[in-house]
Design a protein around this motif. Structure first.
Motif, PDB file in Angstrom:
ATOM      1  N   SER A 494       0.879  -1.039  -0.115  1.00 41.59           N
ATOM      2  CA  SER A 494      -0.062   0.195   0.061  1.00 41.59           C
ATOM      3  C   SER A 494       0.859   1.304  -0.178  1.00 41.59           C
ATOM      4  O   SER A 494       0.561   2.217  -0.639  1.00 41.59           O
ATOM      5  N   TRP A 495       2.209   1.061   0.779  1.00 41.91           N
ATOM      6  CA  TRP A 495       2.812   2.322   0.811  1.00 41.91           C
ATOM      7  C   TRP A 495       3.285   2.627  -0.658  1.00 41.91           C
ATOM      8  O   TRP A 495       3.643   3.514  -1.174  1.00 41.91           O
ATOM      9  N   ILE A 496       3.732   1.556  -1.448  1.00 41.68           N
ATOM     10  CA  ILE A 496       4.502   1.495  -2.857  1.00 41.68           C
ATOM     11  C   ILE A 496       3.307   2.108  -3.500  1.00 41.68           C
ATOM     12  O   ILE A 496       3.535   3.016  -4.477  1.00 41.68           O
ATOM     13  N   GLY A 497       1.985   1.715  -3.558  1.00 41.69           N
ATOM     14  CA  GLY A 497       0.938   2.151  -4.401  1.00 41.69           C
ATOM     15  C   GLY A 497       0.807   3.594  -4.024  1.00 41.69           C
ATOM     16  O   GLY A 497       0.539   4.426  -5.102  1.00 41.69           O
ATOM     17  N   PHE A 498       0.856   4.100  -2.965  1.00 43.05           N
ATOM     18  CA  PHE A 498       0.543   5.464  -2.541  1.00 43.05           C
ATOM     19  C   PHE A 498       1.456   6.394  -2.947  1.00 43.05           C
ATOM     20  O   PHE A 498       1.277   7.396  -3.552  1.00 43.05           O
ATOM     21  N   ILE A 499       2.941   5.875  -2.712  1.00 50.33           N
ATOM     22  CA  ILE A 499       3.922   6.784  -3.158  1.00 50.33           C
ATOM     23  C   ILE A 499       3.820   6.916  -4.477  1.00 50.33           C
ATOM     24  O   ILE A 499       4.137   7.921  -5.139  1.00 50.33           O
ATOM     25  N   PHE A 500       3.844   5.942  -5.324  1.00 53.84           N
ATOM     26  CA  PHE A 500       4.028   5.803  -6.872  1.00 53.84           C
ATOM     27  C   PHE A 500       2.804   6.752  -7.275  1.00 53.84           C
ATOM     28  O   PHE A 500       2.844   7.363  -8.269  1.00 53.84           O
ATOM     29  N   ASN A 501       1.528   6.678  -6.810  1.00 53.82           N
ATOM     30  CA  ASN A 501       0.520   7.721  -6.971  1.00 53.82           C
ATOM     31  C   ASN A 501       0.882   9.176  -7.120  1.00 53.82           C
ATOM     32  O   ASN A 501       0.490  10.027  -7.734  1.00 53.82           O
ATOM     33  N   VAL A 502       1.751   9.373  -5.906  1.00 51.61           N
ATOM     34  CA  VAL A 502       1.905  10.728  -5.761  1.00 51.61           C
ATOM     35  C   VAL A 502       3.103  11.168  -6.638  1.00 51.61           C
ATOM     36  O   VAL A 502       2.996  12.350  -7.230  1.00 51.61           O
ATOM     37  N   LEU A 503       3.882  10.267  -7.136  1.00 55.08           N
ATOM     38  CA  LEU A 503       4.910  10.581  -8.053  1.00 55.08           C
ATOM     39  C   LEU A 503       4.203  10.900  -9.241  1.00 55.08           C
ATOM     40  O   LEU A 503       4.853  11.522  -9.947  1.00 55.08           O
ATOM     41  N   VAL A 504       3.275   9.878  -9.715  1.00 56.77           N
ATOM     42  CA  VAL A 504       2.642  10.189 -10.825  1.00 56.77           C
ATOM     43  C   VAL A 504       1.916  11.589 -11.289  1.00 56.77           C
ATOM     44  O   VAL A 504       2.283  12.137 -11.944  1.00 56.77           O
ATOM     45  N   LEU A 505       1.377  12.053  -9.896  1.00 55.53           N
ATOM     46  CA  LEU A 505       0.738  13.208 -10.091  1.00 55.53           C
ATOM     47  C   LEU A 505       1.886  14.463 -10.070  1.00 55.53           C
ATOM     48  O   LEU A 505       1.649  15.562 -10.555  1.00 55.53           O
ATOM     49  N   ILE A 506       2.895  14.171  -9.406  1.00 58.23           N
ATOM     50  CA  ILE A 506       4.188  15.416  -9.706  1.00 58.23           C
ATOM     51  C   ILE A 506       4.639  15.265 -10.795  1.00 58.23           C
ATOM     52  O   ILE A 506       4.691  16.501 -11.493  1.00 58.23           O
ATOM     53  N   VAL A 507       4.933  14.076 -11.623  1.00 58.67           N
ATOM     54  CA  VAL A 507       5.282  14.233 -12.961  1.00 58.67           C
ATOM     55  C   VAL A 507       4.219  14.726 -13.798  1.00 58.67           C
ATOM     56  O   VAL A 507       4.859  15.570 -14.930  1.00 58.67           O
ATOM     57  N   GLN A 508       3.072  14.467 -13.852  1.00 59.08           N
ATOM     58  CA  GLN A 508       2.085  14.963 -14.485  1.00 59.08           C
ATOM     59  C   GLN A 508       1.832  16.572 -14.458  1.00 59.08           C
ATOM     60  O   GLN A 508       1.801  17.140 -15.400  1.00 59.08           O
ATOM     61  N   PHE A 509       2.201  17.042 -13.359  1.00 60.49           N
ATOM     62  CA  PHE A 509       2.270  18.362 -13.169  1.00 60.49           C
ATOM     63  C   PHE A 509       3.329  19.046 -14.097  1.00 60.49           C
ATOM     64  O   PHE A 509       3.172  19.921 -14.557  1.00 60.49           O
ATOM     65  N   TRP A 510       4.549  18.203 -13.745  1.00 59.69           N
ATOM     66  CA  TRP A 510       5.497  18.849 -14.711  1.00 59.69           C
ATOM     67  C   TRP A 510       5.445  18.834 -15.959  1.00 59.69           C
ATOM     68  O   TRP A 510       5.579  19.891 -16.705  1.00 59.69           O
ATOM     69  N   VAL A 511       4.815  17.784 -16.654  1.00 60.99           N
ATOM     70  CA  VAL A 511       4.832  17.738 -18.064  1.00 60.99           C
ATOM     71  C   VAL A 511       3.438  18.554 -18.362  1.00 60.99           C
ATOM     72  O   VAL A 511       3.485  19.202 -19.615  1.00 60.99           O
ATOM     73  N   GLY A 512       2.568  18.953 -17.659  1.00 57.20           N
ATOM     74  CA  GLY A 512       1.599  19.772 -17.706  1.00 57.20           C
ATOM     75  C   GLY A 512       1.882  21.300 -18.049  1.00 57.20           C
ATOM     76  O   GLY A 512       1.589  21.946 -18.642  1.00 57.20           O
ATOM     77  N   VAL A 513       2.943  21.558 -17.099  1.00 55.82           N
ATOM     78  CA  VAL A 513       3.324  22.997 -17.002  1.00 55.82           C
ATOM     79  C   VAL A 513       4.546  23.107 -18.129  1.00 55.82           C
ATOM     80  O   VAL A 513       4.414  24.265 -18.809  1.00 55.82           O
ATOM     81  N   TRP A 514       5.166  22.335 -18.031  1.00 53.93           N
ATOM     82  CA  TRP A 514       6.349  22.442 -19.270  1.00 53.93           C
ATOM     83  C   TRP A 514       6.233  21.210 -20.357  1.00 53.93           C
ATOM     84  O   TRP A 514       7.097  20.200 -20.204  1.00 53.93           O
ATOM     85  N   PRO A 515       5.422  21.120 -21.119  1.00 51.68           N
ATOM     86  CA  PRO A 515       5.107  20.113 -22.094  1.00 51.68           C
ATOM     87  C   PRO A 515       6.228  19.797 -23.095  1.00 51.68           C
ATOM     88  O   PRO A 515       7.034  20.895 -23.292  1.00 51.68           O
ATOM     89  N   VAL A 516       5.979  18.754 -23.921  1.00 50.53           N
ATOM     90  CA  VAL A 516       7.011  18.799 -24.980  1.00 50.53           C
ATOM     91  C   VAL A 516       6.896  20.065 -25.883  1.00 50.53           C
ATOM     92  O   VAL A 516       5.766  20.266 -26.490  1.00 50.53           O
ATOM     93  N   GLY A 517       8.074  20.701 -26.306  1.00 53.28           N
ATOM     94  CA  GLY A 517       8.067  21.884 -27.182  1.00 53.28           C
ATOM     95  C   GLY A 517       7.152  22.988 -26.658  1.00 53.28           C
ATOM     96  O   GLY A 517       6.490  23.743 -27.352  1.00 53.28           O
ATOM     97  N   TYR A 518       7.363  22.986 -25.397  1.00 51.10           N
ATOM     98  CA  TYR A 518       6.464  24.381 -24.631  1.00 51.10           C
ATOM     99  C   TYR A 518       7.081  25.839 -25.206  1.00 51.10           C
ATOM    100  O   TYR A 518       6.311  26.590 -25.095  1.00 51.10           O
ATOM    101  N   GLY A 519       8.426  25.749 -25.654  1.00 51.62           N
ATOM    102  CA  GLY A 519       8.757  26.937 -25.963  1.00 51.62           C
ATOM    103  C   GLY A 519       7.963  27.393 -27.385  1.00 51.62           C
ATOM    104  O   GLY A 519       8.016  28.852 -27.372  1.00 51.62           O
TER     105      GLY A 519
END
Length: 597
Positions: A494-519
């Protein structure tokens, strides 16, 4: 014999059942006088079945407090524990819900978008990681659902073990996810139908109407109709995926029309990855959407005749379903279809042959099978659309039971159907008529954005609820031996599942703010891209903070958590001992089989 004895003898818990009481339309009081039953005609019986059943209870008055602002977790727990929903699902239904609710356009169509965005290696990595996380999640959910098979599992567990405000946010998050999935699936079906109607001679509205009618009709047959439909749909999809896997292996080894060996050709040219690490991260939402629905096995627990026996088997088999139907089939898709194929679903487009499964068969020069595969995709649309009304309506009914949604959603008719919630979910399916707008690809993207990330929040909450449940279970003096089903990965999983879900939310935020070719993107496109990747997050935060501030709820303390309401089996130790004795008599092969299945 006095009235008290009559009531006890005629109650639903008595073995000596007497005829059901007649309810007065004026007072609502039961009458046990001897009556002559007059059998009504079919039309009248159908009409009567939609009326509210006076024997079924919803949230009692005062559960939220006299002023409507005081949350009472004990009453809310009792309201969802005594679920009035019809418990008519059998083991075979439950096992097929776990698989049939998840295999849909996420795997057959949206996987093409993921392949185009990240390449075949990203597809394999993301789906594998989500699969591992989901294996831990479903085990955690299975442990809680066997012990507490309550209505609306996920939101009820968040309310009990985390925070009533978070339970409110997760309940509405999950309901909205499935409310969006219904029009999304039907729009995906309209894209698939373009395969046969390249000139688009027929309005999509015709097909949207047919799909909506069939899906709504299935759900109006109640939980038994839902279960039987899912059983049939899942069998078709399982046969189709296994058939595709066998065909894809043959095609990869040179069994196509040109007889050439493919092997790992497309992993070298155009390559295994596309758009680097950001391309890989962008696949997570699509992978989450494709797996969404596997957790329905927990939501269905409240409507299962014997969850202690059937649910553990269904939960264990999730591992094999993830491995076989997702990972193996997508490995083969990545070997047969290059990520730069112009027919793949990409930003804002909706091509007729968008499914990478269909593309791989078409590339082999096989004429009939692409049409067969598209028929399977249409059946998958019916299946997931069916699951979407089931998931959203049961969650809305549970939220109403807890006082976290309008009380009208708690309306349960005489056949055990949450009728108002089903009607509400069905009406939102009318959004699917956007399929005729010419922008169905864009609508598909936005629906996918809302429903995809919602699953990450749901799965993270299940893992966190399990972690806190285990802690409360220990603090309140219980042992793990008292659990009818124990999660194989345990709290560690459950800890693995919870931490992984948090990491996915973090990387999705990063990709959302700075997407591929955002320049190269303007401010407007950057904002639009952020919400395409992260739309569910602000919605969840808004629901959580709004409810918390308004009702002033606090995080549930482990020593105060209710670990008694909703336990289905009263003499649990004796039943567990009986089952263990039965297992001890099994031969070795059966013990090994049951360990995994």
């Amino acid at each position: 014999m006095n009235n008290k004895d009559d009531v006890e003898k005629g109650s639903q818990y008595s073995k000596d059942r007497i005829p059901s009481p007649i309810y007065s339309t004026q007072t609502g009081e039961p009458s046990y006088e001897e009556t002559t039953e007059i059998r009504q005609n079919v039309a009248r019986r159908i009409f009567e079945s939609f009326k509210r059943d006076p024997t079924l209870t919803v949230t009692p008055r005062g559960a939220i407090g006299g002023n409507g602002r005081v949350f009472d977790p004990e009453n809310a727990a009792l309201a969802t524990a005594n679920s009035p929903l019809a418990r008519r699902l059998k083991g075979r239904h439950l096992q097929m819900i776990a698989i049939g609710g998840s295999i849909g356009t996420g795997l057959f169509v949206a996987s093409g978008k993921a392949l185009e965005a990240g390449g075949p290696a990203s597809l394999l990595i993301c789906f594998s990681l989500i699969g591992i996380m989901l294996y831990c999640t479903v085990h955690a959910l299975g442990e809680m659902a066997v012990l507490f098979p309550v209505a609306g599992s996920f939101s009820a567990y968040s309310t009990r073990f985390i925070d009533p405000a978070w339970g409110f946010a997760m309940g509405w998050n999950y309901a909205m996810q499935w409310l969006c999935v219904l029009p999304l699936e039907i729009i995906a079906a309209s894209i698939t139908l373009n395969y046969w109607d390249e000139q688009q001679k027929y309005d999509h509205a015709i097909f949207v109407t047919i799909f909506l009618f069939v899906i709504v009709t299935i759900n109006l047959f109640g939980v038994k109709g839902y279960g039987e439909a899912e059983f049939f749909f899942a069998i078709v999809k399982v046969i189709a995926v296994i058939g595709y896997i066998l065909l894809a292996i043959v095609l990869n080894c040179g069994g196509g029309s040109d007889g050439s060996y493919i092997g790992g050709r497309y992993w070298h040219d155009p390559g295994a990855f596309h758009n680097g690490f950001k391309g890989l991260c962008s696949v997570f939402v699509t992978a989450a959407f494709a797996f969404a629905g596997t957790e329905l096995v927990g939501l269905a627990a409240a409507e299962t005749a014997n969850p202690r026996k059937s649910l553990p088997t269904a939960v264990k088999q999730v591992f094999w379903r993830i491995t076989l139907f997702y990972i193996l089939s997508l490995i083969l898709v990545g070997l047969l279809v290059p990520y730069n194929d112009e027919r793949l679903l990409s930003g804002g487009t909706a091509n007729a042959a968008a499914s990478p499964f269909v593309i791989s068969i078409t590339n082999a020069g096989i004429e009939v099978l692409p049409s067969v595969m598209n028929v399977v995709i249409l059946i998958a649309v019916l299946s997931v659309g069916n699951s979407s009304i089931f998931g959203s309506s049961r969650t809305l009914a549970a939220l109403a039971d807890q006082g976290q949604a309008p009380k009208i959603f708690a309306y349960i008719d005489r056949k055990g159907r949450p009728l108002v919630a089903i009607c509400f979910a069905s009406v939102l399916g009318l959004v699917a008529y956007a399929a005729d707008s010419g922008a169905q690809g864009t609508v598909l993207e936005w629906m996918l954005a809302l429903s995809g990330l919602s699953s990450i929040f749901t799965w993270g909450s299940i893992n966190l609820a399990h972690i806190r449940f285990r802690r409360a279970w220990r603090i309140q003096g219980h042992s793990l031996d008292e659990l009818a089903f124990r999660s194989q990965p345990g709290v560690f999983g459950s800890w693995i599942g919870f931490i992984f879900n948090v990491l996915v939310l973090i990387v999705q935020f990063w990709v959302g703010v700075w997407p591929v070719g955002y320049g190269q993107l303007g401010v407007r496109k950057q904002v639009e891209n952020f919400f395409l990747y992260y739309l569910a997050a602000p919605v969840v935060i808004l629901f959580y903070l709004g409810y918390k501030i308004w009702f002033r709820t606090s995080i549930m303390r482990c020593k105060d958590m209710d670990l008694h309401s909703g336990i289905r089996e009263l003499n649990l130790p004796a039943l567990i001992a009986e089952e263990r004795a039965e297992k001890a008599a099994w031969p070795r092969w059966k013990k090994a089989y049951k360990l995994f299945c």
